[in-house]
Design a protein around this motif. Structure first.
Motif, PDB file in Angstrom:
ATOM      1  N   UNK A  87       4.582  83.497  59.173  1.00  0.00           N
ATOM      2  CA  UNK A  87       4.042  82.751  60.541  1.00  0.00           C
ATOM      3  C   UNK A  87       4.357  84.324  62.025  1.00  0.00           C
TER       4      UNK A  87
ATOM      5  N   UNK B 222       1.847  86.034  49.207  1.00  0.00           N
ATOM      6  CA  UNK B 222       1.156  86.064  50.463  1.00  0.00           C
ATOM      7  C   UNK B 222       0.781  87.564  50.977  1.00  0.00           C
TER       8      UNK B 222
ATOM      9  N   UNK C 112      -2.602  89.339  64.075  1.00  0.00           N
ATOM     10  CA  UNK C 112      -3.864  88.343  64.555  1.00  0.00           C
ATOM     11  C   UNK C 112      -4.528  89.163  65.437  1.00  0.00           C
TER      12      UNK C 112
ATOM     13  N   UNK D 147      15.608  82.725  63.074  1.00  0.00           N
ATOM     14  CA  UNK D 147      13.859  82.568  63.912  1.00  0.00           C
ATOM     15  C   UNK D 147      14.309  83.629  65.112  1.00  0.00           C
TER      16      UNK D 147
ATOM     17  N   UNK E 250       2.311  87.222  61.564  1.00  0.00           N
ATOM     18  CA  UNK E 250       1.031  86.683  60.855  1.00  0.00           C
ATOM     19  C   UNK E 250      -0.032  86.272  62.486  1.00  0.00           C
ATOM     20  N   UNK E 251       0.975  85.938  63.348  1.00  0.00           N
ATOM     21  CA  UNK E 251       0.506  86.073  64.484  1.00  0.00           C
ATOM     22  C   UNK E 251       0.129  86.880  65.638  1.00  0.00           C
TER      23      UNK E 251
ATOM     24  N   UNK F  24      -2.414  87.640  52.993  1.00  0.00           N
ATOM     25  CA  UNK F  24      -2.256  88.895  53.803  1.00  0.00           C
ATOM     26  C   UNK F  24      -3.803  89.739  53.796  1.00  0.00           C
TER      27      UNK F  24
ATOM     28  N   UNK G  16      13.423  78.701  54.539  1.00  0.00           N
ATOM     29  CA  UNK G  16      12.269  78.649  55.785  1.00  0.00           C
ATOM     30  C   UNK G  16      12.145  79.251  56.549  1.00  0.00           C
TER      31      UNK G  16
ATOM     32  N   UNK H 105       9.096  81.693  55.511  1.00  0.00           N
ATOM     33  CA  UNK H 105       7.896  80.570  56.045  1.00  0.00           C
ATOM     34  C   UNK H 105       7.774  81.642  57.226  1.00  0.00           C
ATOM     35  N   UNK H 106       8.598  81.287  58.302  1.00  0.00           N
ATOM     36  CA  UNK H 106       8.908  81.155  59.603  1.00  0.00           C
ATOM     37  C   UNK H 106       8.976  82.094  60.312  1.00  0.00           C
TER      38      UNK H 106
END
Lengths: 329, 578
Positions: free
Chosen positions: A209, A153, A216, A286, A212-213, A157, A202, A205-206
């Motif tokens: 994610x 990652x 960006x 989360x 990253x959003x 990235x 998990x 990963x979440x």
């Protein structure tokens, strides 16, 4: 929901703004306290490892109308007197008995005794035997997975954002999430089981994610600002985080709704161990992931970049221009 | 309008999606109706349908990891053992280099467990007697009569102490009676567990012959290698053995004893798991420890025997590290819980989407439905082609993915709204929002896929199921995002309801705060509107309100001088330095 879209507009325009970057010292201290607390939780409340890690035998009797725990203990002791047993009721129709490791003969006898005690067919009795090395193997594999995943990652990235600083900030954020999630999980008194380990993976990963959003959007804003920006670098980052805030909130809500359904309906009402372990770790994760992206990863990125000479010069120019224009500080 | 480029693209993408769906339907229909191997429901793992799972770990004497070849051999042997115990549809696979997972539908009895767990033992025993695998004889009356069950009073110890493994005095009257009554097909007979220092009654692996064998004279560990090849002198396939030093010496002694003896006493049996693999006769005195076994071998059968002998020579045994029996009731109950919670999760997400995004919520719901159909088909096909079985952890992965999937739509819709706030038309906002959102989605989803792949490669079977469904749904998610969600948005943007920004469409530019409004005019800082409890917040609001103007105007007035813009930034600076 008028207010929600109004808030979205205000966040987008900058009319309303939360100081994610501005008050970062406070957020970093808060994060440090949370991490420290999570590390200290086991001292107060020792972490319970599930039977997969400790080894032992486990019996589940299902299809009961009246799950009475004492019958289970009696049944086990009728076969192996004095063995340590841990009986839990699962949902409204099943009983789970965990004992020390039993020989195959004992396992059969206990299965028969339990079926007899609860007056059910032996096919309703589930017997598991787990060697003590099993959970350790799962964990070792998972840790390898973790290390390899984080390394990959970091590289991906780094290539995408063209700076290792975003990678570093994202990964610090993820580690923060993992530690706090495990801390909360342990505090809730749940056993660490292989299913929980899956949940933690998990979350990893979440969380990346999610980061990253937001990153960006930060990339987009800081890139678009260019030389004529009226904002310092930190302000650009902060605006990007605020502009994606509604997304972060909606995403978090939508992601925890199904997980929450598993957690509350599945686990507490019916009692499926695997589901409750996975969902609790994901549920907590989360929420922590959303927090960590906003309060740790993004401010940290801004902190890492601000000392770069180019950006420093630009920020000073922006600030000087404000003073020239006579803006009260 | 109907033939504009975005519309054509949209229809093309939707057609593509339809083709993919139809193709998947077709593939699975082929599997169901033509090959009769697939079905219209995904295969379930043991924890959902009930059954027994035993995980064995290879134990080598020197602690080294077993080779892939050894593990594959072990899987073959264990599969034979499970099949031999009469259990149908057992699934034997390797996992993580040193584990073997045995999955059996239903409950495994103790005997099956023992059989699976027993280490492969290759034994070398001298043959004392052979016969047809019959358990009855035709008596003087011409009728088929079963041999009687041996009388327990028959003499069971040899009269004279046997001097070698070939000594006929091993065969006591009782042993003889047992041999006659021995049924090769009776699962109660378990020659694998017979003692090593006593004679053994057994059959060959195909139940073509019965044997009485002497006690174990050598075991598999004395064979250091076994190969197969064509013999140079007669062109026949042969299995070539190589003994270690001690084996060479012992085998030399045996060959001297057996060579020239009367049949069947000149035969020497290789016994694996108690069954005779091969019982060649000794045709020479072999002192160099390199015997060859010849006979009516084919290439295939010589390879098999060589592998078996070599594998039997390997010091590999197995230990049960986990054993699980899930009752069918519990399994179906857990599946039911999974399905119910999944449905509830879906409904909750749908409700929230409708509240937040109004009519756009239906796009999310429709996307999730398409997602469900494709995932379901993929699971059916994968069960057929790859033996994929849905486990409880996999179901959890699917439920979790509902939220994760909806997220990509949220990212997209928020981007569209951002574009609308910047004053774009709705069709323009859909295109530009897509342009920005897809970058974000590609990079962030590839991180998810990467995680799933790494997990899948490294993890054990439970985690694998979860990683697999999560990875699969992420791929399908991106596919749907491109081939369904975006095209549908392109088309909807051209409808009157969405295109005009109806208040219920979720794309109301009024509610989103701007169509060109901010371009030329300067909105007064909303000092009074600040609702925060602290004064700091009021100051900030004022500053930020003015910064908003810079964003709104950015695209129109790119070159506004820095000083003019900065004149309205007091609150921000304070914040930045805080």
């Amino acid at each position: 929901m008028r207010s929600m879209s109004q808030l979205g507009n205000d966040l987008y325009s900058g009319k309303t703004s939360f100081p994610f970057v501005g008050r970062r010292r406070l957020w970093f201290i808060l994060a440090a306290v949370l991490v420290l607390a999570s590390v200290l939780v086991p001292l107060v409340r020792p972490v319970q490892f599930s039977i997969e890690f400790t080894g032992g035998s486990q019996f589940t009797v299902s299809g009961l109308s009246n799950p009475d725990q004492s019958q289970a203990t009696d049944a086990v002791h009728s076969v192996v007197p004095g063995v340590a047993t841990k009986v839990t009721t699962i949902g409204s129709s099943a009983v789970r008995v965990q004992t020390d490791q039993m020989s195959p003969e004992e396992t059969q006898l206990v299965t028969a005794a339990l079926a007899d005690a609860y007056k059910v067919d032996t096919s309703e009795v589930t017997a598991s035997f787990i060697g003590p090395s099993w959970g350790a193997d799962v964990t070792r594999q998972s840790l390898w997975g973790l290390a390899i995943f984080l390394a990959l990652t970091f590289i991906i990235l780094g290539l995408y954002f063209r700076t290792w600083k975003m990678s570093a900030a994202a990964i610090v954020g993820v580690i923060d999430v993992l530690i706090i999630t495990i801390g909360v999980y342990a505090l809730a008194g749940f056993e660490i089981s292989p299913a929980a380990v899956i949940g933690f993976l998990t979350i990893l990963s979440y969380s990346l994610y999610d980061t990253t959003v937001v990153f960006d959007k930060i990339r987009e804003n800081t890139h678009e600002d260019g030389e004529v920006s009226g904002r310092t670098f930190g302000e650009s980052v902060n605006l990007a985080v605020n502009q994606t805030l509604i997304r972060s909130i909606n995403t978090t809500v939508v992601a925890i709704l199904p997980v929450g359904a598993i957690l509350f309906i599945g686990a507490f009402a019916f009692g499926a161990q695997t589901l409750s372990d996975i969902s609790l770790s994901i549920f907590v994760g989360i929420i922590v992931a959303a927090y960590s992206t906003l309060f740790v990863a993004a401010p940290l990125y801004s902190f890492l970049r601000e000392s770069e000479p180019d950006l420093k010069v630009r920020d000073e120019r922006v600030l000087a221009a404000r003073v020239r224009a006579g803006v009260p500080a | 309008m109907a033939t504009s480029t975005p519309v054509r693209h949209a229809w093309r993408a939707l057609t593509g999606l339809l083709v993919i769906t139809a193709l998947m339907f077709g593939i699975n229909a082929l599997g169901v109706y033509v090959f009769k191997q697939s079905s219209w429901s995904p295969e379930l793992a043991l924890d959902l349908q009930g059954g027994t799972q035993i995980i064995l770990q290879a134990q080598t004497t020197d602690g080294a990891d077993p080779t892939t070849e050894q593990m594959n051999q072990a899987v073959t042997i264990i599969r034979q053992r499970v099949d031999a115990s009469g259990v149908g549809e057992a699934d034997v696979t390797t996992e993580g280099g040193k584990n073997i997972v045995v999955q059996i539908p239903g409950e495994a009895d103790e005997e099956t467990r023992q059989r699976i767990q027993a280490s492969a033992q290759l034994q070398l025993r001298a043959v004392l007697f052979t016969g047809q695998p019959v358990t009855s004889y035709v008596g003087e009356d011409g009728k088929e009569t079963p041999f009687p069950t041996p009388d327990p009073s028959l003499l069971a110890t040899p009269t004279a102490s046997p001097t070698s493994g070939s000594d006929m005095s091993w065969i006591t009257p009782k042993l003889q009676a047992e041999f006659l009554a021995y049924d090769c097909n009776d699962p109660a007979n378990d020659p694998a567990s017979a003692p090593k220092d006593e004679p053994l009654i057994t059959c060959d692996a195909n139940n073509q012959a019965k044997y009485i064998l002497g006690p174990v004279e050598l075991d598999g560990s004395s064979i250091s290698d076994a190969t197969f090849g064509l013999q140079s002198n007669n062109g026949q396939w042969a299995v070539n053995l190589k003994f270690d030093d001690e084996g060479t010496k012992t085998f030399g002694d045996i060959s001297q004893r057996l060579y020239g003896a009367t049949a069947p006493l000149n035969q020497f049996a290789f016994v694996l798991d108690g069954l005779v693999l091969s019982a060649p006769s000794m045709n020479a005195i072999i002192l160099d420890g390199n015997p060859s076994i010849t006979g009516s071998f084919t290439q295939e059968s010589s390879k098999t025997l060589a592998d078996q002998l070599k594998y039997g020579a390997l010091p590999l045994s197995f230990e049960v590290v986990s054993s699980d029996t899930i009752s069918a009731t519990l399994g179906s109950q857990q599946l039911q819980i999974g399905l119910i919670t999944g449905l509830i999760g879906l409904v909750l997400v749908a409700i929230y989407s409708l509240i937040t995004y109004r009519a756009l919520g239906f796009v999310i719901i429709a996307s999730l439905v398409v997602m469900g159909v494709l995932t379901y088909l993929a699971l059916c096909i994968l069960a057929w082609r790859m033996g994929f079985r849905l486990s409880l952890a996999g179901v959890a992965g699917l439920i979790v993915s509902i939220g994760f999937t909806a997220d990509s739509f949220i990212v997209y819709f928020e981007r569209i709204r951002d574009e609308l706030r910047d004053g774009k038309s709705i069709t323009g906002a859909v295109e530009d929002g897509w342009g920005r959102a897809k970058r974000t989605i590609y990079i962030s989803k590839s991180i998810n896929i990467l995680a799933a792949v790494v997990l899948y490669i490294l993890a054990d079977s439970t985690v694998k199921g979860f990683a697999f469904t999560l990875g699969l749904t992420t791929v399908i998610d991106v596919l749907i995002f491109i081939l369904f969600t975006h095209p549908v948005m392109q088309l909807l943007a051209r409808t009157k309801f969405f295109g005009s920004g109806h208040p219920l469409s979720g794309l109301d530019p009024e509610a989103l705060g701007a169509v060109y409004r901010g371009r030329a005019q300067f909105r007064a800082p909303a000092v009074a509107a600040a609702k925060g409890p602290q004064g700091r917040k009021t100051a900030r609001s004022r500053g930020e309100a003015e910064r908003r103007q810079t964003i709104a105007e950015r695209k129109a007035a790119e070159l506004t001088s820095a000083s003019k813009t900065d004149a309205s930034q007091p609150g921000t600076r304070k914040e930045g330095d805080d």
